[in-house]
Design a protein around this motif. Structure first.
Motif, short mmCIF file in Angstrom:
data_model
loop_
_atom_site.label_atom_id
_atom_site.label_comp_id
_atom_site.label_asym_id
_atom_site.label_seq_id
_atom_site.Cartn_x
_atom_site.Cartn_y
_atom_site.Cartn_z
N ILE A 26 8.23 -5.86 2.19
CA ILE A 26 8.83 -4.53 2.27
C ILE A 26 7.72 -3.49 2.16
O ILE A 26 6.62 -3.78 1.67
N PRO A 27 7.97 -2.26 2.63
CA PRO A 27 6.90 -1.25 2.57
C PRO A 27 6.66 -0.77 1.14
O PRO A 27 7.55 -0.80 0.29
N SER A 28 5.43 -0.33 0.92
CA SER A 28 5.04 0.25 -0.36
C SER A 28 4.52 1.66 -0.08
O SER A 28 4.02 1.93 1.01
N SER A 29 4.60 2.53 -1.05
CA SER A 29 4.09 3.90 -0.87
C SER A 29 2.61 4.02 -1.23
O SER A 29 2.02 5.08 -1.07
N ASP A 30 1.99 2.94 -1.68
CA ASP A 30 0.58 2.94 -2.07
C ASP A 30 -0.29 2.64 -0.84
O ASP A 30 -0.13 1.61 -0.19
N ASP A 31 -1.22 3.54 -0.52
CA ASP A 31 -2.09 3.36 0.66
C ASP A 31 -2.97 2.12 0.57
O ASP A 31 -3.29 1.51 1.58
N HIS A 32 -3.40 1.76 -0.64
CA HIS A 32 -4.28 0.59 -0.81
C HIS A 32 -3.49 -0.71 -0.75
O HIS A 32 -4.05 -1.76 -0.44
N TYR A 33 -2.22 -0.64 -1.11
CA TYR A 33 -1.35 -1.82 -1.12
C TYR A 33 -0.09 -1.49 -0.31
O TYR A 33 0.96 -1.21 -0.87
N PRO A 34 -0.17 -1.52 1.03
CA PRO A 34 0.92 -1.01 1.86
C PRO A 34 2.17 -1.89 1.96
O PRO A 34 3.19 -1.43 2.44
N VAL A 35 2.07 -3.15 1.51
CA VAL A 35 3.25 -4.03 1.56
C VAL A 35 3.47 -4.67 0.21
O VAL A 35 2.55 -4.80 -0.60
N MET A 36 4.72 -5.08 -0.02
CA MET A 36 5.02 -5.71 -1.30
C MET A 36 6.14 -6.73 -1.15
O MET A 36 6.93 -6.68 -0.21
N SER A 37 6.17 -7.67 -2.10
CA SER A 37 7.28 -8.61 -2.23
C SER A 37 8.14 -8.05 -3.35
O SER A 37 7.97 -6.91 -3.76
N ALA A 38 9.02 -8.84 -3.87
CA ALA A 38 9.86 -8.37 -4.98
C ALA A 38 9.04 -8.11 -6.24
O ALA A 38 9.41 -7.28 -7.05
N ASP A 39 7.91 -8.82 -6.39
CA ASP A 39 7.16 -8.75 -7.64
C ASP A 39 5.77 -8.12 -7.56
O ASP A 39 5.25 -7.63 -8.55
N ASP A 40 5.12 -8.20 -6.39
CA ASP A 40 3.72 -7.77 -6.30
C ASP A 40 3.47 -6.92 -5.06
O ASP A 40 4.16 -7.03 -4.06
#
Length: 155
Positions: A26-40
Motif C-alpha cells: 500500500i502507499p506510504s506518505s514517507d518519501d524515503h519509504y514509499p510503500v508499506m505492508s500492514a506492519d512495515d
C-alpha cells in the motif's frame, strides 16, 4: 537488475522472525519509504531501512521468486501464489463460455496498464493464445468485471 516496488504490487515479505507472508503493498506518505505492508514501511528497492546493506525484505510474488524462497526456507515456509491474471482467465473459461478481459501480447502487467485499455471478450484458449471474437489472439488476458475492476478470485 534493480527491483522497484510500488503500491498494489503483490510481494513476498520476509519478516524478522524468518516468516514469509504474501502481501499487497500500500502507499506510504514517507518519501524515503514509499510503500508499506500492514506492519512495515519499505524503500522502493524493498529494504526496511534506507541505508541497510544486505538482502531486501521484499520480493515480487512470481513463481520464480517463490521457487527460490522455497529452496532457502522450505516449502512450508513460503505461501502459495494465488491464481491471478491469465491463469485465472484459463480457470474461468473452464466454468463459463466468455470472460471479459484486458489483453496484451507482452504481459499481464502490460494488459493492466496500457492506456487506452485493450478490452476484449475471451472465448477460449488455443495453445499459448487466448481467442477473441473476430479472430484476434492475445498471449495475456486479465479478467475484469463490467466496471473494469480486475477479478482476483473465482466466486
Amino acid at each position: 537488475m534493480k527491483n522497484e516496488f510500488k503500491a498494489g504490487d503483490l510481494v513476498f515479505e520476509i519478516v524478522p522472525n524468518k516468516k514469509i507472508r504474501l502481501v499487497e503493498l500500500i502507499p506510504s506518505s514517507d518519501d524515503h519509504y514509499p510503500v508499506m505492508s500492514a506492519d512495515d514501511s519499505y524503500t522502493d528497492e524493498g529494504y526496511i531501512f534506507m541505508h541497510e546493506p544486505g538482502t531486501p525484505s521484499l520480493f515480487h510474488a512470481t513463481s520464480k521468486n517463490r521457487q527460490a524462497l522455497v529452496m532457502l526456507y522450505g516449502e512450508d515456509a513460503v505461501p502459495e501464489l494465488p491464481v491471478r491474471g491469465s491463469e485465472l482467465t484459463k480457470k474461468l473459461l473452464e466454468k463459463q463460455k466468455y470472460v471479459l478481459c484486458l489483453v496484451s501480447h507482452i504481459s499481464d502487467d502490460r494488459a493492466r496498464s496500457v492506456n487506452p485499455p485493450k478490452l476484449r471478450i475471451v472465448t477460449g484458449v488455443d495453445g499459448d493464445y487466448f481467442n477473441t471474437p473476430g479472430g484476434i489472439l492475445a498471449e495475456f488476458a486479465v479478467p475484469v468485471d463490467m466496471d473494469g475492476n480486475e477479478i482476483t478470485e473465482i466466486e
